[in-house]
Enzyme design. Structure first.
Site, mmCIF file in Angstrom:
data_model
loop_
_atom_site.group_PDB
_atom_site.id
_atom_site.type_symbol
_atom_site.label_atom_id
_atom_site.label_comp_id
_atom_site.label_asym_id
_atom_site.label_seq_id
_atom_site.Cartn_x
_atom_site.Cartn_y
_atom_site.Cartn_z
ATOM 1 C CE LYS A 1 25.845 7.986 -12.925
ATOM 2 N NZ LYS A 1 25.507 9.372 -12.539
ATOM 3 N N GLY B 92 7.844 12.451 -10.576
ATOM 4 C CA GLY B 92 8.705 11.947 -9.516
ATOM 5 C C GLY B 92 8.487 12.749 -8.247
ATOM 6 N N GLY C 170 10.960 12.219 -5.520
ATOM 7 C CA GLY C 170 12.132 11.777 -4.766
ATOM 8 C C GLY C 170 12.981 12.964 -4.368
ATOM 9 C CG ASN C 171 17.642 14.247 -3.421
ATOM 10 O OD1 ASN C 171 18.212 14.830 -4.342
ATOM 11 N ND2 ASN C 171 17.862 14.551 -2.160
#
Ligand code: NAD
Length: 428
Positions: free
Chosen positions: A107, A219, A221-222
């Protein structure tokens, strides 16, 4: 992060320690796997548009690469910390292992707020990040991807810098590239669809008819939008989503008890996944507080926003009707909340299994890029379905056979695979 005392790295290590204990792992393997193999922390000087130089702090953590090159996104965030990057790199190791793809965990991040940077400044920051790490990342060692506040354009600048430094074409260096420039079809849908593929399998096992179910999502979002898309295609009824409203600095839940129209809601949502509150009311949504998504009387809960959301404090708000929690986000549930969920017998599809569709498709992108031959979307989504279904069934079978919690089962499978790879290489 909603709580400054929350340290995701401590949580990731606690979860690992628990798995190590269950597996009765030897001390050397524990010592090796509970910390990252390598960490890079560096300064990126960037010439700003006004001619001044600003220095940004960058990170890359390679938790483990025993099973293949490290894989994981790069986040641009003002509150980025090395501990967040460490935790996420560790979760990536387990995620790649649970879906059995030949990649390790990594990451990266930069402390910055892209809202305050021009596109030219962002380009120079991306190129600077690669210059700092050009010898330590690459298609055969560590393959980055987009994450919070980074996108396909950032990936293309990074690829271009990498290729300029190394003098060749290395499309397998990075994933999340634009389609037509080395990107893979299906990547946009992959994480959300992957979540719902695991839910589909879980409902089959529990004898639940998906067409008679309702669901609530944190959420929009995507991940959440594509999870809802597939859920609706399979006949489910989404009744609630929540999102962050930037100008008010807080989140709200949007509820429509008889189900909402995904396409109409998308029309009033911006590309940050922020819904227009007033227009949602016009569409007949009830607008409630941020936590209301958690207390809806639904069969399925999908936290798909951010970490540390189902906590010891908020877990009692979960309705008695809830049968499945599918974690779209990384680390949405704390170990304290896990204990309560376990006792209540709710089936949890843990984050690194439920949201592994994204990295699985990134792996497909890397394979396509390396061979310079791209597959049709149906082929990719078909391969995704096979991988996610196999992974879900393996975890569920292990959990049932050993009468253990799904998160523990997923951890045991992943940690065992990674441990075996380290041992087979003679590292521990
Ligand atoms: P996104 O930025 O597209 O959407 C995030 C959504 O969450 C937005 O609708 C935003 O308004 C909402 N949100 C933010 N804070 C909130 C809060 N306090 N309460 C309610 N809603 C809030 O992000 P995404 O790509 O959908 O990712 C969501 C989660 O899934 C993250 O944890 C991410 O790490 C994880 N994840 C994403 C992918 C991927 O491929 N996109 C893969 C694996 C895991």
């Amino acid at each position: 992060m909603s709580d400054s005392s929350y340290n995701p790295y401590t949580m990731a290590q606690k979860q690992f320690d628990n798995a190590a204990e269950l597996l009765d792992l030897d001390q050397a393997t524990r010592d090796f796997l509970r910390v990252p193999m390598r960490e890079y922390q560096f300064s990126i000087p960037v010439r700003m548009d006004d001619g001044s130089i600003k220095v940004f702090r960058g990170f890359r953590v390679q938790h483990n690469d025993a099973r293949g090159p490290s894989k994981g996104g790069i986040r641009f965030h003002p509150q980025e910390t090395i501990n967040t990057v460490r935790a996420l790199s560790m979760w990536m190791t387990w995620k790649c292992a649970v879906v059995d793809i030949p990649l390790g965990g990594g990451k990266g991040g930069v402390i910055c707020d892209p809202h305050n940077l021009s596109l030219n400044e962002q380009e120079r920051l991306c190129r600077g990040w690669v210059r700092c790490l050009a010898k330590n990342v690459g298609p055969l060692s560590d393959v980055p991807a987009p994450d919070v506040m980074t996108n396909s354009q950032h990936m293309l600048w990074m690829l271009d810098e990498y290729e300029t430094i190394h003098g060749g074409k290395y499309p397998g260096f990075i994933t999340g590239k634009p389609v037509g420039m080395g990107g893979s079809l299906g990547r946009t849908e992959a994480t959300g669809y992957g979540v719902m593929i695991t839910v589909r399998e879980a409902m089959k096992e529990l004898g639940i008819d998906i067409q008679k179910t309702t669901a609530s999502f944190q959420g929009f979002g995507n991940v959440s939008q594509y999870a809802i898309e597939l859920y609706q295609q399979m006949g489910g009824t989404p009744i609630c989503v929540s999102c962050w409203i930037q100008k008010e600095g807080k989140a709200y839940s949007f509820v429509k008890k008889d189900g909402f129209d995904l396409e109409r809601l998308r029309e009033i949502t911006n590309h940050f996944g922020e819904i227009d509150k007033e227009k949602a009311q016009d569409q007949g949504f009830e607008v409630l507080d941020s936590g209301a998504w958690l207390e809806q009387d639904v069969d399925l809960l999908v936290p798909a926003a951010l970490e540390n959301q189902i906590t010891g404090e908020s877990v009692p708000r979960i309705s008695k009707q809830v049968k499945i929690i599918a974690e779209g986000a990384n680390g949405p549930t704390t170990p304290e909340a896990d204990e309560v969920i376990k006792e209540r017998g709710i089936l949890v599809i843990p984050d690194f299994l439920a949201n592994a569709g994204g990295v699985t498709c990134s792996y497909f992108e890397q394979v396509q890029s390396n061979q310079n031959y791209f597959w049709a979307k149906e082929e990719i989504l078909g391969k995704l379905d096979l991988k996610m279904t196999d992974a879900y069934l393996a975890v569920s079978k292990f959990a049932k056979t050993n009468k253990i919690y799904m998160r523990d089962a997923a951890y045991m499978i992943s940690v065992e695979r990674v441990s075996k790879a380290c041992q087979a290489r003679g590292w521990v």
